[in-house]
Design an enzyme around this catalytic site. Sequence first.
Site, PDB file in Angstrom:
ATOM      1  N   HIS A 131       0.849  -1.382   0.109  1.00 28.94           N
ATOM      2  CA  HIS A 131       0.011   0.172  -0.068  1.00 28.94           C
ATOM      3  C   HIS A 131       0.736   1.311   0.083  1.00 28.94           C
ATOM      4  O   HIS A 131       0.364   2.280   0.037  1.00 28.94           O
ATOM      5  CB  HIS A 131      -1.077   0.065   1.207  1.00 28.94           C
ATOM      6  CG  HIS A 131      -2.165  -0.687   0.728  1.00 28.94           C
ATOM      7  ND1 HIS A 131      -2.800  -1.902   1.166  1.00 28.94           N
ATOM      8  CD2 HIS A 131      -3.161  -0.381  -0.302  1.00 28.94           C
ATOM      9  CE1 HIS A 131      -3.927  -2.172   0.741  1.00 28.94           C
ATOM     10  NE2 HIS A 131      -4.193  -1.420  -0.134  1.00 28.94           N
ATOM     11  N   ASP A 194      -6.647   4.552   9.784  1.00 26.45           N
ATOM     12  CA  ASP A 194      -8.120   4.592   9.321  1.00 26.45           C
ATOM     13  C   ASP A 194      -8.540   3.361   8.373  1.00 26.45           C
ATOM     14  O   ASP A 194      -9.696   3.105   8.475  1.00 26.45           O
ATOM     15  CB  ASP A 194      -8.262   5.653   8.418  1.00 26.45           C
ATOM     16  CG  ASP A 194      -8.021   7.115   9.092  1.00 26.45           C
ATOM     17  OD1 ASP A 194      -7.877   7.183  10.193  1.00 26.45           O
ATOM     18  OD2 ASP A 194      -8.136   8.354   8.478  1.00 26.45           O
ATOM     19  N   GLU A 307     -10.813  13.219  14.284  1.00 25.47           N
ATOM     20  CA  GLU A 307     -10.343  13.554  13.149  1.00 25.47           C
ATOM     21  C   GLU A 307     -11.119  14.902  12.377  1.00 25.47           C
ATOM     22  O   GLU A 307     -12.333  14.665  12.620  1.00 25.47           O
ATOM     23  CB  GLU A 307     -10.356  12.207  12.064  1.00 25.47           C
ATOM     24  CG  GLU A 307      -9.103  11.295  12.519  1.00 25.47           C
ATOM     25  CD  GLU A 307      -8.895  10.375  11.256  1.00 25.47           C
ATOM     26  OE1 GLU A 307      -9.610  10.519  10.092  1.00 25.47           O
ATOM     27  OE2 GLU A 307      -8.036   9.608  11.437  1.00 25.47           O
TER      28      GLU A 307
HETATM   29  P1  FAD Z   1       3.949  -1.789   2.358  1.00 21.92           P
HETATM   30  O1  FAD Z   1       3.582  -0.798   1.685  1.00 21.92           O
HETATM   31  O2  FAD Z   1       4.085  -3.262   1.632  1.00 21.92           O
HETATM   32  O3  FAD Z   1       5.320  -1.259   3.017  1.00 21.92           O
HETATM   33  C1  FAD Z   1       5.956  -0.267   3.426  1.00 21.92           C
HETATM   34  C2  FAD Z   1       7.324  -0.110   3.699  1.00 21.92           C
HETATM   35  O4  FAD Z   1       7.516  -0.936   4.914  1.00 21.92           O
HETATM   36  C3  FAD Z   1       8.452  -0.789   2.738  1.00 21.92           C
HETATM   37  O5  FAD Z   1       9.402   0.063   2.780  1.00 21.92           O
HETATM   38  C4  FAD Z   1       8.435  -2.272   3.385  1.00 21.92           C
HETATM   39  O6  FAD Z   1       9.757  -2.595   2.465  1.00 21.92           O
HETATM   40  C5  FAD Z   1       8.574  -1.905   4.501  1.00 21.92           C
HETATM   41  N1  FAD Z   1       8.063  -3.200   5.074  1.00 21.92           N
HETATM   42  C6  FAD Z   1       6.803  -3.962   5.011  1.00 21.92           C
HETATM   43  N2  FAD Z   1       6.869  -4.774   5.751  1.00 21.92           N
HETATM   44  C7  FAD Z   1       7.752  -4.597   6.780  1.00 21.92           C
HETATM   45  C8  FAD Z   1       8.140  -5.527   7.527  1.00 21.92           C
HETATM   46  N3  FAD Z   1       7.613  -6.580   8.309  1.00 21.92           N
HETATM   47  N4  FAD Z   1       9.425  -5.405   8.386  1.00 21.92           N
HETATM   48  C9  FAD Z   1      10.094  -4.158   8.041  1.00 21.92           C
HETATM   49  N5  FAD Z   1       9.805  -3.400   7.083  1.00 21.92           N
HETATM   50  C10 FAD Z   1       8.617  -3.787   6.541  1.00 21.92           C
HETATM   51  N6  FAD Z   1      -1.186   5.115   7.227  1.00 21.92           N
HETATM   52  C11 FAD Z   1      -1.356   5.679   8.340  1.00 21.92           C
HETATM   53  O7  FAD Z   1      -0.415   5.842   9.142  1.00 21.92           O
HETATM   54  N7  FAD Z   1      -2.630   5.951   8.720  1.00 21.92           N
HETATM   55  C12 FAD Z   1      -3.777   5.710   7.982  1.00 21.92           C
HETATM   56  O8  FAD Z   1      -4.817   6.076   8.417  1.00 21.92           O
HETATM   57  C13 FAD Z   1      -3.529   5.312   6.771  1.00 21.92           C
HETATM   58  N8  FAD Z   1      -4.732   4.997   5.905  1.00 21.92           N
HETATM   59  C14 FAD Z   1      -4.544   4.346   4.603  1.00 21.92           C
HETATM   60  C15 FAD Z   1      -5.415   4.102   3.816  1.00 21.92           C
HETATM   61  C16 FAD Z   1      -5.158   3.530   2.408  1.00 21.92           C
HETATM   62  C17 FAD Z   1      -6.423   3.431   1.717  1.00 21.92           C
HETATM   63  C18 FAD Z   1      -3.798   3.373   2.245  1.00 21.92           C
HETATM   64  C19 FAD Z   1      -3.486   2.475   0.814  1.00 21.92           C
HETATM   65  C20 FAD Z   1      -2.882   3.481   3.177  1.00 21.92           C
HETATM   66  C21 FAD Z   1      -3.074   3.945   4.292  1.00 21.92           C
HETATM   67  N9  FAD Z   1      -2.019   4.364   5.161  1.00 21.92           N
HETATM   68  C22 FAD Z   1      -2.215   4.887   6.351  1.00 21.92           C
HETATM   69  C23 FAD Z   1      -0.417   4.096   4.664  1.00 21.92           C
HETATM   70  C24 FAD Z   1       0.177   2.899   5.217  1.00 21.92           C
HETATM   71  O9  FAD Z   1       0.535   3.028   6.526  1.00 21.92           O
HETATM   72  C25 FAD Z   1       1.458   2.715   4.371  1.00 21.92           C
HETATM   73  O10 FAD Z   1       0.902   2.468   3.096  1.00 21.92           O
HETATM   74  C26 FAD Z   1       2.078   1.645   4.915  1.00 21.92           C
HETATM   75  O11 FAD Z   1       3.088   1.363   3.983  1.00 21.92           O
HETATM   76  C27 FAD Z   1       1.405   0.202   5.329  1.00 21.92           C
HETATM   77  O12 FAD Z   1       1.189  -0.381   3.856  1.00 21.92           O
HETATM   78  P2  FAD Z   1       1.752  -2.007   3.615  1.00 21.92           P
HETATM   79  O13 FAD Z   1       1.545  -2.630   4.957  1.00 21.92           O
HETATM   80  O14 FAD Z   1       1.135  -2.458   2.633  1.00 21.92           O
HETATM   81  O15 FAD Z   1       3.309  -1.765   3.646  1.00 21.92           O
END
Ligand code: FAD
Length: 555
Positions: A131, A194, A307
């Site tokens: 994400h 969220d 919020e």
């Molecule tokens: P990824 O996007 O897959 O990874 C994010 C980063 O972390 C990358 O650099 C990856 O290499 C690293 N990573 C992933 N897993 C690990 C692990 N286990 N150990 C170490 N590094 C790792 N964020 C908020 O704070 N508040 C919100 O309300 C919020 N709402 C959102 C709503 C939507 C619809 C979306 C799409 C995103 C939102 N986000 C929000 C953002 C979200 O926190 C980030 O996208 C975050 O990257 C988490 O997504 P992911 O788990 O898919 O991680």
Amino acid sequence: MWHFENCIGSFSGLEKMRKTVHWMMKNRATMVIWVVVIGKLISAVSLNQDLNLYWPSFLLFPATLKKLHLDVHIAPHDIQNAAKDFGGRHHFPPAAVVYPTSITDIQNVVRLVYMMGPYSKLTVAAKGFGHSLEGQAQAEDGIVINMQSFKGIQVHKESGKYTTPYVDVNGGELWIDVLRETLKAGLAPRSWTDYLYLTVGGTLSNAGISGQAFRHGPQINNVYHLQIVTGKGEIMNCSNDQNSELFYGALGGLGQFGIITKARIALEQAPEMVKWIRVLYSDFRAFTRDQEYLISKQDGPTFDYLEGFVALDKEGLLNNWRASLFTPQNPISLSTINTKGRVFYYLELTKNYNEKDRTNVEEEIRALLEPLSFIPSSVFTTDLPYMDFLDRVHAGEMKLRSKGLWEVPHPWLNLMIPKNKIAAFDKGVFKGILRNNSNGPIIIYPMNRKRWDDRMSAVTPDEDIFYLVALLQSAVSTHNLEYLLEQNERILSFCEKAGMGAKQYLSAHNTQDKWKKHFGFKWNKFVENKRKYDPHTILSPGQRIFRKSKAFSVL
Ligand code: FAD
């Protein structure tokens, strides 16, 4: 005679040695390279022996990974998926995707790449749910570890040595599943995002914020313990008392120091129900004054979530995909308010309760709303189960997916703005640059800096209260995307010129100088941690903080 010949022999031997030394001195660079190459060959052969591999398979990386009994995929569709994210603009195909089922799987991948030495270009990215917005979870020609296959949740109802009950969760778990599992025991984490279809490792690598952060701090403030595979392939347990440098470094550490394989997260008693309230403002100062008042209340009853949102037009008031569950019991008629060309703001608040306390909660809410200055008669309320409230964005996602509007590019911009600059931001951006137009929700809410621990890698502006401003726009065409990207640049440059001291959240800076500025006083520690825990710059290359191409020089 023989003596003489021997003398000549030893003399010419000395001469040869002298010439050799002379040649070596003249060609020092070549010599160094040879020493390194020979050293690497020796280490590669010993690595192969270590891992029981054939020498040629070392070069054929995916095959090597398979020999470690890893679930490795190199099919085009796995590669394409690993090169996608929510931002929809960056595509860096990896060489292979690994689906781990144990911590050993993760350790083997990282250790193998680490042992290839600093001159190998191979990198590793843990991918949560993908994400990210700008390729942060991707690894071009490297290895993507798809964390979602590494599942596991254990709820502990007793607090043990901690102050609350807790849950041990594998890094690839989604927050929605953590919620489902903990609710079975009547418990739930305290701090949320969220949207819940995000992984624990992914949000802890950023911060994890939502409307509970003013009370409990970000998600990274609610972690007791982490298990991490470092960039050297070591498994390390860390907490406030054990390997605390790695613990705090990894929280908000953008995946730079290790892969979070397990996190121990604080829990609280989960309420049954939520009363969700929305009130409207036309005056920005009243809107922010009320928000700041509410988050500064130290004692006595308070709201559980807060919020704010900006509605640039009447449509914005009605069509907020984040609030599609909102079916108000007492809506006002918007036609009674003159909305034409005006910017409106609304505040969302919740109060948690159990059915038996319903009457009391209504009284408490009346008292809490009493000192606020929203438009009289603009109070919307609705009641819903706690689970439905926390998972509220998913309903909006489903709606957008059905219209093909979820998988479009998302040029989101998330900024943290100090409280004393927020009025200037309103004037310059909401009422200025955006010109009453937005292609998605705009969120704006304050947080208390004291709830963020400075030992963590995550950064905030340097003021006691700061606002998250999230411009969550979607691009429906290429033209629209270019326009929105250019608009983001204008907003950033406006903040820069106005000396706002803003910080980007989920940032994607493209030069090390910008990262240095972003981290400010935390930069030196960040680099020191990188040297210590990921010295070959293997991990999370998509963050573009350290580059591996010219090994060493980047650190
Ligand atoms: P990824 O996007 O897959 O990874 C994010 C980063 O972390 C990358 O650099 C990856 O290499 C690293 N990573 C992933 N897993 C690990 C692990 N286990 N150990 C170490 N590094 C790792 N964020 C908020 O704070 N508040 C919100 O309300 C919020 N709402 C959102 C709503 C939507 C619809 C979306 C799409 C995103 C939102 N986000 C929000 C953002 C979200 O926190 C980030 O996208 C975050 O990257 C988490 O997504 P992911 O788990 O898919 O991680």
